[in-house]
Design a protein around this motif. Sequence first.
Motif, mmCIF file in Angstrom:
data_model
loop_
_atom_site.group_PDB
_atom_site.id
_atom_site.type_symbol
_atom_site.label_atom_id
_atom_site.label_comp_id
_atom_site.label_asym_id
_atom_site.label_seq_id
_atom_site.Cartn_x
_atom_site.Cartn_y
_atom_site.Cartn_z
ATOM 1 N N THR A 89 0.861 -1.178 0.000
ATOM 2 C CA THR A 89 0.000 0.000 0.000
ATOM 3 C C THR A 89 0.895 1.225 0.000
ATOM 4 O O THR A 89 2.097 1.138 0.278
ATOM 5 N N SER A 93 -0.825 4.664 4.748
ATOM 6 C CA SER A 93 -1.610 3.735 5.564
ATOM 7 C C SER A 93 -0.880 3.385 6.854
ATOM 8 O O SER A 93 -1.472 3.384 7.937
ATOM 9 N N VAL A 135 -7.214 -1.755 2.616
ATOM 10 C CA VAL A 135 -7.093 -0.742 1.565
ATOM 11 C C VAL A 135 -7.803 -1.267 0.325
ATOM 12 O O VAL A 135 -7.530 -2.386 -0.129
ATOM 13 N N ASP A 161 -9.471 2.128 4.368
ATOM 14 C CA ASP A 161 -8.694 3.109 3.616
ATOM 15 C C ASP A 161 -9.273 3.098 2.206
ATOM 16 O O ASP A 161 -8.959 2.229 1.387
#
Length: 387
Positions: A89, A93, A135, A161
């Motif tokens: 990611t 994050s 995410v 996210d």
Amino acid sequence: MITDSDGPLPLPAWPQHGAEERAGLLRALEQEGWWRYGGGEVELFEREFAGHHGAAHAVATTTGTHALELGLGVLGVGPGDEVIVPAFTFIASSLAVQRLGAVPVPADVLPGTYCLDVGAAARLVTPRTKAIMPVHMAGQFADMDALRELSSATGVPLLQDAAHAHGARWRGLRVGELGSPAAFSFQNGKLMTAGEGGALLLPDGASHREAVLQHGCGRPPYDRVYAHLTQGSNYRMNEFSAAVLRAQLSRLEGQIAVREERWARLRKALGSLAGVEPQDADERCTVNAHYMAMARLPGCSAGRRLAVVEALTARGVPAFVGFPPVYRTEGYWRGPVRGTPGELAGRCPVAEELGRDCLWLHHRVLLADEPVVDRVADLFADALAAG
């Protein structure tokens, strides 16, 4: 194949703007105040963005990273706590976790969708785990069915996210209808943008009240006696950004529809090339917002991948290498951590592979006319052959 004689690649510009943004900026300019408690644009944007995504409430923030920090703060995450994050990611994050003094715990991702491997996350839950942060990579949802089951079984809340997932849907449900807080980004490259900005969707009044306090230095709205009731920071969005974002929201769904059509075309073309594997689709993700057009070059070295990206950019295709695993960045080790690079790499083999062989194209490629999308695929083939 395409040659240089074909001229510049006629891609749509990004960001896109028009009369709506100009009108919004003038509205904000001519108000009595330019901050959120002096005008009306931020409050209206929060209401419109929450409604568009099926959430009870939204709080607009300065950046998407700050939206993550705020969401973690609302969940009570603090020093010494652990938050499970995908290893693959953008570093925001894990950075948001570390900025609160907590420890990000990287979990591996799936090789097809590049989203959090829920089984890997489940194995990392401990009594110190205060949140799990899936995410929605490039607009493709993480497995929210399995994640919600894991959250229910362990009592560990989710923070989505959703920086890549404006307007996306899971089983027909919008991000705000999935029952957990969700953080969005409006950075310059995102699907909606004011240059910078973010928003946190919240499922109930209690979490919304806490977020409002924390995003304004712990101070109630319109307070006149400096009654700072909790910890927090100044994450408040300004009126100009909100006015631009209200206009951006008005064209989001039309752009998603175009990107969905163009990705189907580009995915088929890229998938026909030897050595290219486009990002998979989970059929439960009924609307993919397509923040990025992602693909893998399995078995490719990082050096060859970079050569392919450079060949694409030289021909006008906005191409980028994929993210390194968060623990492969120097910055990760400047904050609270547990484990060693070798230990983390050993439990995240897919993230290690993606760190070497994944690349992506900017979503404005997916707003282009069909002949241009076909040309991009030909240029990709040329770059692959040259790399």
